[in-house]
Design a protein around this motif. Structure first.
Motif, PDB file in Angstrom:
ATOM      1  N   LEU A 186       0.731  -1.215   0.041  1.00 43.71           N
ATOM      2  CA  LEU A 186      -0.031  -0.073   0.055  1.00 43.71           C
ATOM      3  C   LEU A 186       0.819   1.442   0.073  1.00 43.71           C
ATOM      4  O   LEU A 186       0.446   2.177  -0.551  1.00 43.71           O
ATOM      5  CB  LEU A 186      -0.869   0.063   1.163  1.00 43.71           C
ATOM      6  N   TRP A 187       2.055   1.147   0.620  1.00 45.94           N
ATOM      7  CA  TRP A 187       2.944   2.340   0.631  1.00 45.94           C
ATOM      8  C   TRP A 187       3.537   2.648  -0.553  1.00 45.94           C
ATOM      9  O   TRP A 187       3.531   3.752  -1.013  1.00 45.94           O
ATOM     10  CB  TRP A 187       4.038   2.084   1.667  1.00 45.94           C
ATOM     11  N   LEU A 190       0.661   4.166  -2.639  1.00 49.13           N
ATOM     12  CA  LEU A 190       0.463   5.625  -2.463  1.00 49.13           C
ATOM     13  C   LEU A 190       1.643   6.591  -2.610  1.00 49.13           C
ATOM     14  O   LEU A 190       1.292   7.637  -3.074  1.00 49.13           O
ATOM     15  CB  LEU A 190       0.338   5.645  -0.676  1.00 49.13           C
ATOM     16  N   TYR A 193       1.789   6.906  -6.766  1.00 54.31           N
ATOM     17  CA  TYR A 193       0.464   7.333  -7.279  1.00 54.31           C
ATOM     18  C   TYR A 193      -0.633   8.162  -6.286  1.00 54.31           C
ATOM     19  O   TYR A 193      -0.537   9.129  -6.911  1.00 54.31           O
ATOM     20  CB  TYR A 193      -0.181   5.955  -8.067  1.00 54.31           C
ATOM     21  N   GLY A 194      -0.882   7.577  -5.730  1.00 56.08           N
ATOM     22  CA  GLY A 194      -1.965   8.289  -4.580  1.00 56.08           C
ATOM     23  C   GLY A 194      -3.018   7.684  -3.831  1.00 56.08           C
ATOM     24  O   GLY A 194      -3.027   6.355  -3.786  1.00 56.08           O
ATOM     25  N   VAL A 195      -3.831   8.574  -3.134  1.00 52.67           N
ATOM     26  CA  VAL A 195      -4.672   7.921  -2.034  1.00 52.67           C
ATOM     27  C   VAL A 195      -5.780   6.949  -2.761  1.00 52.67           C
ATOM     28  O   VAL A 195      -6.140   6.096  -2.221  1.00 52.67           O
ATOM     29  CB  VAL A 195      -5.298   9.184  -1.171  1.00 52.67           C
ATOM     30  N   ASP A 196      -6.227   7.523  -3.857  1.00 51.37           N
ATOM     31  CA  ASP A 196      -7.475   6.863  -4.101  1.00 51.37           C
ATOM     32  C   ASP A 196      -6.984   5.467  -4.877  1.00 51.37           C
ATOM     33  O   ASP A 196      -7.822   4.300  -4.758  1.00 51.37           O
ATOM     34  CB  ASP A 196      -7.986   7.684  -5.811  1.00 51.37           C
ATOM     35  N   GLU A 197      -5.783   5.366  -5.609  1.00 45.54           N
ATOM     36  CA  GLU A 197      -5.365   4.134  -5.651  1.00 45.54           C
ATOM     37  C   GLU A 197      -5.089   3.121  -4.655  1.00 45.54           C
ATOM     38  O   GLU A 197      -5.366   1.987  -4.757  1.00 45.54           O
ATOM     39  CB  GLU A 197      -3.971   4.170  -6.660  1.00 45.54           C
ATOM     40  N   MET A 198      -4.574   3.785  -3.701  1.00 49.12           N
ATOM     41  CA  MET A 198      -4.127   2.889  -2.412  1.00 49.12           C
ATOM     42  C   MET A 198      -5.642   2.309  -1.923  1.00 49.12           C
ATOM     43  O   MET A 198      -5.821   1.112  -1.564  1.00 49.12           O
ATOM     44  CB  MET A 198      -3.520   3.830  -1.485  1.00 49.12           C
ATOM     45  N   ASN A 199      -6.464   3.087  -1.831  1.00 50.99           N
ATOM     46  CA  ASN A 199      -7.881   2.870  -1.086  1.00 50.99           C
ATOM     47  C   ASN A 199      -8.701   1.807  -2.123  1.00 50.99           C
ATOM     48  O   ASN A 199      -9.374   1.033  -1.578  1.00 50.99           O
ATOM     49  CB  ASN A 199      -8.732   4.134  -0.906  1.00 50.99           C
ATOM     50  N   PRO A 220      -2.157   1.518   9.789  1.00 48.57           N
ATOM     51  CA  PRO A 220      -1.475   2.823   9.353  1.00 48.57           C
ATOM     52  C   PRO A 220       0.036   2.859   9.893  1.00 48.57           C
ATOM     53  O   PRO A 220       0.722   3.663   9.257  1.00 48.57           O
ATOM     54  CB  PRO A 220      -2.419   3.803  10.158  1.00 48.57           C
TER      55      PRO A 220
END
Length: 221
Positions: A186-187, A190, A193-199, A220
């Protein structure tokens, strides 16, 4: 052809790593076949002078490696999250066959103490100090299994025509918390790329392998 770093792993540990890959492949995970040598062994030992090299020969997987060549399409995020969730389930099942009592108890920074702080600015020095003092005690209720611990598009996932054709480099294989392996992945998403891709990745993972409340709270960290 893979040549292991000198003195990085014992022959026994490499053979265990290869056995785990065979186990995952038999259950549908896209992992290159490791070929046997003329003696019927998957691990070959080559001695040059006083130096012993450990070598394996793998099936060639067509595709690209490295985030500079690959974008995280929704399809790729969905596929890798699916594969990783299945690998974690299989890693837990594999640990029933090979029980291990050595559990990770704490998360700590492993790099800060190696950094030369004689030249950085005071701001950077303070950051390194904070990183070096980080410590988090893992909940006892989290799930453990044998994990890759380095699943990402930046070198260990081969992509061919928007499809994952291979997962490689199991040299970090260890009996460890599933959420640590997931957290590393996930890191990477993130950071690159970004938060949306991670989520989106986490959402798909949990559709197949839901985290318990303790794991959600610890992730986290």
């Amino acid at each position: 052809l893979r040549i292991y770093r000198l003195d990085s792993k014992t022959d026994k540990n490499i053979c265990f790593e290869l056995e785990f890959q065979d186990y995952l492949r038999k259950h549908g995970i896209p992992i290159p076949v490791i070929y046997k040598n003329i003696n019927g062994n998957k691990l070959s030992i080559v001695e040059l002078g006083d130096t012993k090299w450990q070598v394996i020969l793998m099936e060639f997987c067509k595709g690209d490696i490295g985030f500079s060549n690959i974008t995280y399409s929704n399809q790729l995020i969905h596929e890798l999250a699916t594969i990783q969730s299945r690998m974690h389930k299989l890693g837990v099942a594999f640990s029933k066959r090979y029980p291990c009592e050595n559990k990770w108890r704490n998360l700590k920074d492993a790099y800060a103490e190696r950094i030369n702080t004689s030249k950085p600015s005071e701001k950077v020095k303070r950051f390194i100090k904070r990183a070096g003092s980080f410590s988090y005690t893992l909940p006892t209720e989290i799930t453990y299994g044998y994990n890759h611990l380095d699943i990402n598009f930046d070198g260990n996932v081969i992509v061919n025509n928007e499809t994952i054709s291979g997962i490689i480099d199991f040299d970090d294989l260890e009996y460890s918390p599933n959420i640590v392996c997931l957290g590393y992945t996930l890191w990477g998403i993130l950071f690159d790329y970004g938060v949306d891709e991670m989520n989106a990745y986490l959402k798909r993972y949990q559709e197949l392998y839901p985290l318990n409340q303790f794991e959600i709270e610890a992730l986290p960290q």
